[in-house]
Design a protein around this motif. Structure first.
Motif, PDB file in Angstrom:
ATOM      1  N   TRP A 101      23.538 -93.794  21.382  1.00 40.51           N
ATOM      2  CA  TRP A 101      24.348 -95.012  21.421  1.00 40.51           C
ATOM      3  C   TRP A 101      24.184 -95.774  20.108  1.00 40.51           C
ATOM      4  N   SER A 102      22.955 -95.756  19.566  1.00 38.18           N
ATOM      5  CA  SER A 102      22.737 -96.523  18.335  1.00 38.18           C
ATOM      6  C   SER A 102      23.562 -95.932  17.185  1.00 38.18           C
ATOM      7  N   ARG A 138      26.485 -94.451  17.554  1.00 38.82           N
ATOM      8  CA  ARG A 138      27.859 -94.879  17.790  1.00 38.82           C
ATOM      9  C   ARG A 138      28.020 -96.352  17.448  1.00 38.82           C
ATOM     10  N   ALA A 139      26.989 -97.154  17.750  1.00 36.18           N
ATOM     11  CA  ALA A 139      27.059 -98.582  17.441  1.00 36.18           C
ATOM     12  C   ALA A 139      27.174 -98.802  15.938  1.00 36.18           C
TER      13      ALA A 139
END
Lengths: 235, 289
Positions: free
Chosen positions: B166-167, B169-170
């Motif tokens: 997720w990081s 993608r963030a």
């Protein structure tokens, strides 16, 4: 002293955005920075979070200089920011956004507890926990942005124009939650164009004009100040 | 009919390779904002590693494959640390640096492998799966497609199910907002290019036994990767994978019934048409919001 800015200057290329700003925030304090567009409010918050490097001056957090640190290190010290324009991750779900707020934390039990606390503050986020950020309304996105910042379990919360573009009823809701958060001991620095609201919530205020502090004092006395009244309160 | 069925099978295998080439490019572009022109050469280095270690020095194919992944991953990390990081705020500088790496790796391949005809590696998995005397799939290709699918699934799992994913993608969505969550941008970039390099090394190692190996083989890789990332929507991994399979079908069928040159020309034509008609690609989103 929790946070102290001493004579901070920030330049964008060669243009001065901050020209010697000094601010003090005590533990558990609630202060506000008011001022018109371009006065340097956002730049001040960006400098505290390490997104801008001061060209001179010092920023310290609990007597430790932080102005040379990167944003991720500053977050780890306990300073979280709700940035201007919310800046949520629109292609991630509500829950993924919140989990990223706790990115640096490894204590799963405490993170779980804080997640429940955020859902307690914002029940609408719980309803939408598996929806993508982009499907939320403006008010919900602001709540998500605040919730995400809270997930880092901060000692100091910086908020940049949280009321911008929101319906009055949503603004009221957010104002109430900020008081709750502050009541739990989290210090708050609130940047607002809505000076009425800001001076009502905060204990101390600073008025920024063209990159420096024009006035400072108790929120109540600032609200009665003739200059503040005419320039910012529209009375 | 035989040609038709055979082409369908070949398209899927080809699509797996296209996707493996493209996702590495998309990942680095998304997270780091750099168009890595040397991506095709990273694949080439993977293939050369197999030729050198497996064919020349007799190392087993699987350990050599591991070495190819490791070597290209390390080259990727080196590129990020010393070539892209100093140019973080300057995408053009990063791009020019990557073109430098492209030439250096091509010359390095010439030094290691010498000139002369393209090199070939005997397939370690011999034999062919024959279905009903109509469709033939060499076991080597079956192995390749299985590994491609496994690698892409692993990447998908990493990006959608883990916090570290997720990081990444963030950071790709909003670098500053990601930094404000305590995500270390340098570390995230290292992970992105590490994964990209590992996938490129893997792709090269899988290609080695089934294609010609020569210093300029990355050319075809980068052209294909550009076509599918643009058609799929720049920055969209699912889009790139989807476009890879589509383009593989187009490419395989045109190659089977006409010629390979016409196939690549059609691909480039489609890329240009997408850029004119729908610049965001099939699954891309408008960037300004």
């Amino acid at each position: 002293m929790l946070l102290e800015l001493q004579n901070v200057h920030v330049h964008y290329n060669k243009i001065a955005a901050l020209q010697g700003v000094s601010i003090q925030v005590e533990e558990g304090d609630f202060i506000t920075l008011i001022g018109s567009n371009g006065a340097g409010k956002s730049t001040t918050l960006r400098a505290i979070s390490g997104l801008e490097k001061p060209s001179s001056g010092e920023i310290s957090f609990r007597d430790q200089a932080i102005h040379h640190l990167t944003p991720d290190r500053i977050l780890k010290l306990g300073i979280a920011q709700v940035p201007e324009g919310r800046r949520i991750f629109k292609d991630l779900t509500v829950e993924e956004n919140l989990q990223l707020g706790a990115f640096t934390r490894s204590d799963k039990v405490a993170v779980r507890r804080d997640l429940d606390a955020v859902f307690g503050h914002f029940p609408r986020l719980l309803e939408r926990r598996n929806q993508l950020g982009r499907t939320l309304s403006g008010g919900e996105q602001q709540m998500l942005s605040i919730g995400r910042a809270l997930m880092s379990d901060p000692t100091l919360l910086l908020l940049d124009e949280p009321s911008l573009g929101l319906a009055p009823i949503v603004v009221e809701e957010i104002a109430k939650i900020l008081c709750d958060i502050n009541g739990k001991g989290v210090a708050i620095v609130l940047v607002e164009q809505n000076a009425d609201l800001a001076l009502e919530l905060a204990r101390h205020g600073y008025v920024l004009e063209t990159g420096s502090i024009a006035l400072q004092g108790d929120a109540d006395s600032l609200a009665r100040n003739e200059h503040v009244k005419t320039a910012y309160l529209g009375i | 009919m035989e040609l038709f069925l055979q082409s369908i099978i070949n398209s899927f295998i080809q699509g797996g390779f296209f996707a493996l080439w493209a996702v590495g490019l998309v990942l680095v572009f998304g997270v780091m904002g750099v168009v890595n022109f040397a991506h095709g050469e990273l694949v080439m280095v993977g293939a050369y590693t197999i030729w050198l270690l497996h064919s020349q020095y007799g190392m087993g194919y699987i350990p050599a494959l591991g070495m190819a992944i490791l070597l290209v991953l390390l080259i990727g990390l080196f590129m990020e640390r010393f070539l892209f990081r100093p140019k973080r705020e300057d995408p053009l500088g990063g791009l020019i640096n990557s073109i430098g790496v492209l030439f250096i790796l091509q010359v390095a391949a010439l030094i290691v492998g010498g000139t002369g005809p393209a090199k070939q590696v005997a397939p370690p998995f011999s034999g062919t799966l024959i279905i009903e005397e109509i469709v033939r799939v060499p076991y080597q290709r079956l192995f390749s497609i299985a590994v491609c699918i496994a690698a892409l699934s692993l990447l998908w799992f990493f990006l959608t199910k883990t916090k570290l994913g997720w990081s990444l993608r963030a950071v790709a969505l909003d670098r500053e907002a990601a930094a404000l969550q305590g995500i270390n941008i340098n570390r995230t970039s290292m992970i992105a290019i590490g994964v990209s390099g590992a996938l490129a090394g893997l792709a090269g190692a899988l290609m080695a036994p089934i294609s010609n190996i020569y210093p300029h083989m990355g050319h075809n890789v980068i052209i294909t990767a550009f076509i599918v990332t643009i058609v799929g929507g720049i920055g969209s991994l699912p889009g790139a994978v989807f476009a890879s399979v589509l383009y593989a079908f187009l490419h395989t069928f045109i190659t089977a019934y006409f010629s390979g040159t016409i196939a690549t020309m059609s691909g480039l034509l489609i890329m240009v048409l997408v850029l004119i008609v729908k610049p965001t690609g099939i699954m891309g989103r408008r960037i300004s919001e």
